[in-house]
Enzyme design. Structure first.
Site, PDB file in Angstrom:
ATOM      1  N   LEU A   1       6.992  -1.497   4.753  1.00 23.55           N
ATOM      2  CA  LEU A   1       6.238  -1.612   3.485  1.00 23.55           C
ATOM      3  C   LEU A   1       4.780  -1.864   3.812  1.00 23.55           C
ATOM      4  O   LEU A   1       4.469  -2.622   4.728  1.00 23.55           O
ATOM      5  CB  LEU A   1       6.825  -2.777   2.686  1.00 23.55           C
ATOM      6  CG  LEU A   1       6.071  -3.346   1.477  1.00 23.55           C
ATOM      7  CD1 LEU A   1       7.068  -3.950   0.489  1.00 23.55           C
ATOM      8  CD2 LEU A   1       5.049  -4.420   1.872  1.00 23.55           C
TER       9      LEU A   1
ATOM     10  N   ASP B   1       0.853  -1.416   1.239  1.00 22.85           N
ATOM     11  CA  ASP B   1       0.164  -1.810   0.000  1.00 22.85           C
ATOM     12  C   ASP B   1       1.013  -1.839  -1.282  1.00 22.85           C
ATOM     13  O   ASP B   1       1.780  -0.907  -1.531  1.00 22.85           O
ATOM     14  CB  ASP B   1      -0.959  -0.816  -0.300  1.00 22.85           C
ATOM     15  CG  ASP B   1      -1.725  -0.381   0.924  1.00 22.85           C
ATOM     16  OD1 ASP B   1      -1.493  -0.899   2.010  1.00 22.85           O
ATOM     17  OD2 ASP B   1      -2.580   0.514   0.774  1.00 22.85           O
TER      18      ASP B   1
ATOM     19  N   GLN C   1       3.739   1.084  -0.936  1.00 21.64           N
ATOM     20  CA  GLN C   1       3.783   2.063   0.148  1.00 21.64           C
ATOM     21  C   GLN C   1       5.049   1.795   0.961  1.00 21.64           C
ATOM     22  O   GLN C   1       5.314   0.651   1.365  1.00 21.64           O
ATOM     23  CB  GLN C   1       2.543   1.914   1.042  1.00 21.64           C
ATOM     24  CG  GLN C   1       1.270   2.379   0.360  1.00 21.64           C
ATOM     25  CD  GLN C   1       1.203   3.895   0.294  1.00 21.64           C
ATOM     26  OE1 GLN C   1       0.949   4.553   1.280  1.00 21.64           O
ATOM     27  NE2 GLN C   1       1.436   4.474  -0.886  1.00 21.64           N
TER      28      GLN C   1
HETATM   29  C1  FRU Z   1      -4.311   0.549   3.232  1.00 24.23           C
HETATM   30  C2  FRU Z   1      -4.051   2.033   3.365  1.00 24.23           C
HETATM   31  C3  FRU Z   1      -4.650   2.790   2.201  1.00 24.23           C
HETATM   32  C4  FRU Z   1      -3.817   4.033   2.168  1.00 24.23           C
HETATM   33  C5  FRU Z   1      -2.452   3.500   2.522  1.00 24.23           C
HETATM   34  C6  FRU Z   1      -1.576   4.430   3.299  1.00 24.23           C
HETATM   35  O1  FRU Z   1      -3.383  -0.219   3.912  1.00 24.23           O
HETATM   36  O2  FRU Z   1      -4.530   2.528   4.589  1.00 24.23           O
HETATM   37  O3  FRU Z   1      -6.038   3.036   2.326  1.00 24.23           O
HETATM   38  O4  FRU Z   1      -3.824   4.639   0.924  1.00 24.23           O
HETATM   39  O5  FRU Z   1      -2.665   2.321   3.279  1.00 24.23           O
HETATM   40  O6  FRU Z   1      -0.300   3.890   3.469  1.00 24.23           O
END
Ligand code: FRU
Length: 478
Positions: A39, A41, A57
């Site tokens: 996991l 963001d 994420q």
């Molecule tokens: C921040 C980041 C964001 C990107 C995402 C990809 O942690 O690098 O900028 O959208 O994670 O997982």
């Protein structure tokens, strides 16, 4: 690409992984984690018809950096959750290498999600910063938070200012006086971090409006920008990369913090003030806020950080990595952001005790717990949690120190003129500390040998101590 069908097929082969993950004593009790895998963001935070949606994420079957989908939890009370199927998959050309971070905006009984479609070209060698990458700004519209119609690509590399690198991402949409704005994190081709703002008058087409940057460069990239108003004051929260450590400041590899701003969006004028770190711990990144139905601004962060040299984290061999922070309510005082634990977390308390003490107090053995200290004229303080996790206040510096339990995390500090209140939340493998009712916070993962631990507190003064044992989130499956 990685479609829902790919996920469903892969998930069938992973019932053992789930059992392995569930067997880990370091699984957190009151934090959201990946069901299995990785996991990062928090994404798409919103309330829709009484339900809070928390996306993140998510690479379901790897504990390292993999193909990104959006994992999904829902809750109505921040204690009972439903773990849902991943929401977004990288399944079109414009997002084929990952559905990156983004936000949600509720309008006319629909949720509009805006995110970054990541595309990496593989035909030759690229640096993927100045070349070889597409970062597309894409919208999906949902009637329920679980399904959506077609993916609408609003912006491609061609729509960003010409002096930008190929790192433009993490759209957050908000409304001011009937106009919609979208802020994106950016890196210029001169390696200067900044935020770009687009604007829409009809919520359908977006035009470039302005950029926010510091006069002198402050890092090469600002990730995950979030432009919010607290008590009528503007704050730009973001994650600048490329800031050198200065004494006890900027000790993490990448920063997560905020600038207070004087901002007139319509007139495109602003003044940007000093940057403050939002949290002084080891594991804080990629925050996102949303406004709930009570009008509170609630913030979640990734309780992790990219590219850190923490090592041998024991959850990895148990098939999972990272978690989200506790939800925090944001307010402001003297142009600084104040963070307080969400009140709803009090429902986790299973037993409570309160004592006055003089110079020292020892708490009974507990595993997941909350401690609140009120101190008068505190000059010196040591709070020993487990053998090697220590919080100290000495010569007006508050420090979090760890040895083995830190897996490479050693010491983080903040200067604090006075200390009256300490509020600590200890989970099986994390600690969050709120100082002086949220003026400063420290967030960290830690892996103590014995999860059950006896906390001892020593100080020069008198105080009161309240502690609560804490139960667990209840998480059902969809
Ligand atoms: C921040 C980041 C964001 C990107 C995402 C990809 O942690 O690098 O900028 O959208 O994670 O997982």
């Amino acid at each position: 690409m990685y479609t829902k069908l790919d996920y469903v097929k892969e998930a069938k082969n992973h019932s053992q992984l789930r059992a392995l993950v569930d067997s880990d004593p370091y699984r957190l009790h009151f934090h959201l984690m990946p069901p299995t895998g990785w996991l990062n963001d928090p994404n798409g935070l919103c309330v829709f018809n009484g339900t809070t949606h928390i996306y993140h994420q998510y690479s379901p079957f790897t504990t390292g950096w993999g193909m990104k989908t959006w994992g999904h939890y829902t809750t109505k009370d921040w204690v009972h959750f439903t773990e849902c199927e991943p929401f977004l998959f990288p399944d079109i050309r414009e997002d084929k290498d990952g559905v990156y971070s983004g936000s949600a905006f509720v309008k006319d009984n629909k949720i509009h999600f805006f995110y970054t479609g990541n595309v990496k070209h593989l035909d030759k060698d690229y640096d993927y910063v100045m070349d070889g990458r597409e970062q597309n700004t894409i919208e999906v519209i949902s009637n329920d938070g679980f399904t959506y119609g077609e993916k609408i690509c609003h912006m491609t590399n061609d729509d960003y200012p010409t002096d930008m690198s190929k790192h433009i991402r993490d759209p957050k949409v908000f409304e001011v006086n009937g106009i919609w704005y979208m802020i994106l994190g950016a890196r210029s081709n001169a390696d200067k971090g900044c935020a770009l703002i687009y604007r829409s008058l009809d919520f359908a087409s977006w035009e470039y409006h302005m950029r926010i940057e510091t006069e002198e460069p402050f890092g090469y990239m600002w990730e995950c920008p979030d432009l919010i108003q607290l008590d009528g004051k503007w704050f730009l929260i973001c994650c600048p990369q490329g800031i050198a450590q200065q004494g006890i400041d900027y000790a993490n590899i990448y920063q997560c913090g905020y600038f207070a701003m004087d901002l007139n969006l319509e007139e495109k004028t602003y003044k940007i003030h000093k940057f403050y770190e939002l949290d002084r711990g080891f594991d804080i990144y990629a925050t996102q806020s949303y406004q709930d139905e009570k009008g509170r601004i609630i913030l979640l962060a990734w309780m992790g950080i990219p590219d850190a040299d923490y090592h041998n984290e024991p959850t990895v061999e148990k098939g999972w990595h990272h978690a989200l922070t506790m939800p925090r309510v944001l307010t402001t005082k003297n142009n600084r952001i104040i963070q307080q634990p969400l009140e709803e977390m009090q429902a986790l308390r299973t037993s409570s005790q309160h004592k006055q003490f003089h110079q020292q107090i020892e708490l009974p053995a507990m595993d997941c717990f909350e401690v609140e200290l009120n101190l008068q004229n505190c000059q010196e303080l040591t709070i020993q949690i487990a053998q090697d996790i220590k919080l100290t206040y000495h010569q007006q510096i508050f420090t979090l120190q760890m040895e083995e339990s830190g897996c490479g995390r050693t010491s983080r500090s903040v200067a604090l003129e006075s200390l009256q209140h300490v509020h600590i939340f200890v989970d099986t493998s994390s600690i969050e500390v709120f100082l002086n009712y949220g003026e400063e916070t420290f967030t960290t993962r830690c892996y103590r040998k014995d999860i059950t631990c006896t906390t001892s507190i020593q100080t020069n003064t008198i105080g009161t101590c309240t502690w609560h044992t804490l139960g667990s989130f209840q998480i059902d499956h969809q």
